[in-house]
Structures are given as C-alpha cells and as structure tokens.
Design a protein around this motif. Sequence first.
Motif, PDB file in Angstrom:
ATOM      1  N   LEU A  16     -23.085  62.423 -28.610  1.00 56.37           N
ATOM      2  CA  LEU A  16     -23.552  63.812 -28.648  1.00 56.37           C
ATOM      3  C   LEU A  16     -24.772  64.064 -27.770  1.00 56.37           C
ATOM      4  N   ARG A  17     -25.638  63.058 -27.622  1.00 57.29           N
ATOM      5  CA  ARG A  17     -26.855  63.202 -26.830  1.00 57.29           C
ATOM      6  C   ARG A  17     -27.032  61.990 -25.915  1.00 57.29           C
ATOM      7  N   PRO A  18     -26.142  61.862 -24.934  1.00 60.65           N
ATOM      8  CA  PRO A  18     -26.227  60.692 -24.043  1.00 60.65           C
ATOM      9  C   PRO A  18     -27.497  60.707 -23.200  1.00 60.65           C
ATOM     10  N   ASN A  19     -28.050  59.536 -22.993  1.00 65.36           N
ATOM     11  CA  ASN A  19     -29.264  59.386 -22.188  1.00 65.36           C
ATOM     12  C   ASN A  19     -28.972  59.399 -20.690  1.00 65.36           C
ATOM     13  N   ASN A  20     -27.743  59.079 -20.313  1.00 65.46           N
ATOM     14  CA  ASN A  20     -27.444  58.785 -18.918  1.00 65.46           C
ATOM     15  C   ASN A  20     -26.306  59.601 -18.334  1.00 65.46           C
ATOM     16  N   LYS A  21     -26.004  60.738 -18.905  1.00 67.67           N
ATOM     17  CA  LYS A  21     -24.922  61.563 -18.377  1.00 67.67           C
ATOM     18  C   LYS A  21     -25.482  62.462 -17.280  1.00 67.67           C
ATOM     19  N   GLY A  22     -24.774  62.521 -16.153  1.00 66.74           N
ATOM     20  CA  GLY A  22     -25.216  63.334 -15.031  1.00 66.74           C
ATOM     21  C   GLY A  22     -24.837  62.681 -13.727  1.00 66.74           C
ATOM     22  N   THR A  23     -25.662  62.865 -12.722  1.00 65.58           N
ATOM     23  CA  THR A  23     -25.423  62.248 -11.422  1.00 65.58           C
ATOM     24  C   THR A  23     -26.692  61.538 -10.955  1.00 65.58           C
ATOM     25  N   THR A  24     -26.499  60.565 -10.092  1.00 64.88           N
ATOM     26  CA  THR A  24     -27.609  59.783  -9.552  1.00 64.88           C
ATOM     27  C   THR A  24     -27.766  60.093  -8.072  1.00 64.88           C
ATOM     28  N   ASP A  25     -28.892  60.680  -7.710  1.00 66.58           N
ATOM     29  CA  ASP A  25     -29.168  60.916  -6.291  1.00 66.58           C
ATOM     30  C   ASP A  25     -29.295  59.580  -5.574  1.00 66.58           C
ATOM     31  N   GLY A  26     -28.635  59.457  -4.443  1.00 69.33           N
ATOM     32  CA  GLY A  26     -28.723  58.235  -3.654  1.00 69.33           C
ATOM     33  C   GLY A  26     -28.023  57.050  -4.279  1.00 69.33           C
ATOM     34  N   ALA A  27     -26.981  57.305  -5.065  1.00 64.38           N
ATOM     35  CA  ALA A  27     -26.256  56.201  -5.701  1.00 64.38           C
ATOM     36  C   ALA A  27     -25.742  55.227  -4.651  1.00 64.38           C
ATOM     37  N   THR A  28     -25.876  53.951  -4.936  1.00 67.60           N
ATOM     38  CA  THR A  28     -25.397  52.894  -4.059  1.00 67.60           C
ATOM     39  C   THR A  28     -23.904  52.658  -4.285  1.00 67.60           C
ATOM     40  N   LEU A  29     -23.485  52.708  -5.539  1.00 69.04           N
ATOM     41  CA  LEU A  29     -22.095  52.461  -5.927  1.00 69.04           C
ATOM     42  C   LEU A  29     -21.601  53.599  -6.810  1.00 69.04           C
ATOM     43  N   THR A  30     -20.409  54.068  -6.526  1.00 68.22           N
ATOM     44  CA  THR A  30     -19.780  55.108  -7.339  1.00 68.22           C
ATOM     45  C   THR A  30     -18.316  54.740  -7.508  1.00 68.22           C
ATOM     46  N   LEU A  31     -17.836  54.775  -8.733  1.00 66.70           N
ATOM     47  CA  LEU A  31     -16.438  54.431  -8.978  1.00 66.70           C
ATOM     48  C   LEU A  31     -15.928  55.219 -10.179  1.00 66.70           C
ATOM     49  N   ARG A  32     -14.716  55.699 -10.041  1.00 61.78           N
ATOM     50  CA  ARG A  32     -14.052  56.402 -11.133  1.00 61.78           C
ATOM     51  C   ARG A  32     -13.292  55.377 -11.959  1.00 61.78           C
ATOM     52  N   GLY A  33     -13.485  55.417 -13.252  1.00 61.14           N
ATOM     53  CA  GLY A  33     -12.745  54.565 -14.177  1.00 61.14           C
ATOM     54  C   GLY A  33     -11.844  55.428 -15.031  1.00 61.14           C
ATOM     55  N   VAL A  34     -10.602  55.018 -15.185  1.00 64.57           N
ATOM     56  CA  VAL A  34      -9.625  55.794 -15.946  1.00 64.57           C
ATOM     57  C   VAL A  34      -8.924  54.888 -16.946  1.00 64.57           C
ATOM     58  N   ASN A  35      -8.789  55.378 -18.150  1.00 64.19           N
ATOM     59  CA  ASN A  35      -7.989  54.704 -19.165  1.00 64.19           C
ATOM     60  C   ASN A  35      -6.682  55.476 -19.252  1.00 64.19           C
ATOM     61  N   PRO A  36      -5.627  55.007 -18.593  1.00 60.58           N
ATOM     62  CA  PRO A  36      -4.383  55.764 -18.528  1.00 60.58           C
ATOM     63  C   PRO A  36      -3.694  55.937 -19.880  1.00 60.58           C
ATOM     64  N   SER A  37      -4.021  55.089 -20.858  1.00 55.98           N
ATOM     65  CA  SER A  37      -3.348  55.200 -22.144  1.00 55.98           C
ATOM     66  C   SER A  37      -3.821  56.387 -22.970  1.00 55.98           C
ATOM     67  N   CYS A  38      -5.045  56.867 -22.712  1.00 55.87           N
ATOM     68  CA  CYS A  38      -5.531  57.990 -23.517  1.00 55.87           C
ATOM     69  C   CYS A  38      -6.179  59.106 -22.696  1.00 55.87           C
ATOM     70  N   GLY A  39      -6.389  58.858 -21.404  1.00 60.89           N
ATOM     71  CA  GLY A  39      -6.956  59.895 -20.551  1.00 60.89           C
ATOM     72  C   GLY A  39      -8.457  59.873 -20.400  1.00 60.89           C
ATOM     73  N   ASP A  40      -9.143  58.883 -21.005  1.00 59.92           N
ATOM     74  CA  ASP A  40     -10.586  58.769 -20.770  1.00 59.92           C
ATOM     75  C   ASP A  40     -10.815  58.625 -19.272  1.00 59.92           C
TER      76      ASP A  40
END
Length: 158
Positions: A16-40
């Motif tokens: 409900l109150r995540p500390n780290n949700k958002g975007t990182t300016d100047g990110a070195t690594l970015t990757l999308r993770g998907v759980n195909p079984s449930c759609g996360d």
Amino acid sequence: MDLKALYQEILNEHNLRPNNKGTTDGATLTLRGVNPSCGDNIYLQLKLDEKGIITGGTFDGSGCAVSQASVDMMLDDVIGKTREEALELASLFMKMIKGEADDDALEPLDEAASLKNIRTMPARVKCAVLGWHTMQEMLENGKTEGSGTAEHCSTENM
C-alpha cells in the motif's frame, strides 16, 4: 501480535505504501519482468556507480500484493549494496522460498524474510520471486533493456 499477523502487516505496508515505486533518473539497468501465469508486470530500474554499488533503484508496474511488496522489500535490501552482495541476497531469498535456508540465516533479508511461508502457497511463489529474478537477470547478464524471459519466473530457475 502473532507472527503471521506481523508478516501480513509488513506485506500490506509495502504493497500500500511502497518506498521504491517510481522511476530512477539515470538508471544504469532497466528490465521488464513479467509473470505470465498471473499477469504481474514490473519495470525494475537500478542505478550502479563505477564501483558496482547500487546507489538507487525503483520499480513500476502492476500486480498482486505479493509481487509488489516483494520487489519493494528487495529494493530496500539491495540499495547501498554491491552487485555481488545483491546477488547473494537474491540467492538467499531463493533458498528461503525453497525451504533450504535456516531461519537464523535470514536476517540479511530483513523484512523480505516475512515472505518465507509463501512456499506453502505455490500459486504465489512466482509472484514473490518476480522482482528478485528480474534483478538477477539484470546483474548477472547485464540486461539493460527489453523484457525478462518467461523462464526467469520459473521455479526451476530458483
């Protein structure tokens, strides 16, 4: 408060109150993770300095409470750590999920250790490991764009 209620409270707080949700300016690594079984679906960003220390990190996306809380707890654990330390924490988390880690060894996981009983709910295991597997793929393979493979959520890869 009993232990199960405390774990549920930790999970709810990070969802409900995540500390780290958002975007990182100047990110070195970015990757999308998907759980195909449930759609996360998460977008994980890490910022590493020249010494390999994770100096920042965020996630965005959608999913169940377990996937969102787990990736938030993971980021709390790995920010400030070296690449190697983060991978060691991921390895410990996977051992915990598989029931191969003693409770005494879980202290480095901090609040992420509250997910230790997820292994008794097989449908939620992939949710809990989504962020951790995505981070492993980023750090081990230097992935800086695109999507993680469906296999990175497989319990066979833990």
